[in-house]
Write an enzyme that holds these catalytic residues in place. Structure first.
Site, short mmCIF file in Angstrom:
data_model
loop_
_atom_site.label_atom_id
_atom_site.label_comp_id
_atom_site.label_asym_id
_atom_site.label_seq_id
_atom_site.Cartn_x
_atom_site.Cartn_y
_atom_site.Cartn_z
CG ASP A 89 -2.19 6.43 -0.88
OD1 ASP A 89 -2.42 7.26 0.03
OD2 ASP A 89 -2.37 5.20 -0.73
CE LYS A 152 -0.48 2.25 -1.99
NZ LYS A 152 -1.64 3.02 -2.50
CE LYS A 181 -2.55 2.02 1.09
NZ LYS A 181 -3.42 3.10 0.55
#
Length: 212
Positions: A89, A152, A181
């Site tokens: 991430d 995300k 996300k």
């Protein structure tokens, strides 16, 4: 998809100890979460503990500010993959986004995507609390163009976390080809349901057991 497989079981505190990481992994195995998300220093440990599990190892890159150079982010991601990370991430270059330099944002993301290859999932943290709707859309497009797998919402270390309206906007922008996300402040079953309804396919949270 099983509810548990939406969850990246997360511990990113600087103060995290080996005992706490072991506990995180044990909970992830017990509840069959999608992954554990830990800082890079814990990737090798988590990978060893999860060797015989279906739970993936996720880590963070350029975290939490996104202000490292692309070369450093790429090296960090490659090193994490070599130590056992299945997913990374990464935080975008927020300053470049706020400056309207979308070529730099995209090339920064691409450097991580290319460093880890096809075997590692790349999620791109936009840190929406600093962006307006147009900037969120442009960041999503940059991530998509760079070959990332997910966008995300947040690091969880910014001024605010996931918002359902942002998740909805991100899903509308990337379509169905990418994951979305939601992370930061998702602590109740009601918030979990709200994010999934808005289009989230993964939830980053340290409250995974409570959400189930």
């Amino acid at each position: 998809m099983e509810k548990s497989k939406y969850i990246d079981h997360t511990l990113l505190a600087a103060t995290a100890t080996r005992t706490e990481i072991e506990s995180l992994v044990a909970e992830a195995i017990k509840f069959d979460f999608a992954s554990v998300c830990v800082n890079p220093v814990w990737v090798k440990t988590a990978a060893e503990l999860l060797r015989n599990s279906t739970v993936k190892v996720c880590t963070v890159i350029g975290f939490p500010l996104g202000a490292a150079t692309s070369k450093v982010k790429a090296f960090e991601a490659k090193s994490a993959a070599e130590e056992g990370a299945d997913e990374v991430d990464m935080v975008i270059n927020v300053g470049a986004a706020l400056s309207g330099d979308w070529d730099t944002v995209e090339s920064d993301i691409r450097s991580v995507v290319e460093a880890t290859g096809d075997k590692v999932i790349t999620k791109v943290i936009l840190e929406n609390c600093y962006l307006n709707n147009e900037q969120i859309q442009k960041a999503c497009i940059a991530a998509k163009n760079a070959g990332a797998d997910f966008v995300k919402t947040s690091t969880g270390f910014g001024e605010s976390g996931a918002k359902a309206d942002d998740v909805r906007l991100m899903r509308e922008t990337v379509g169905q080809e990418m994951g979305v996300k939601a992370a930061g402040g998702v602590r109740t079953p009601e918030q979990f349901a709200e994010m999934v309804k808005a289009g989230a396919t993964r939830i980053g949270t340290s409250h995974g057991a409570k959400l189930l």
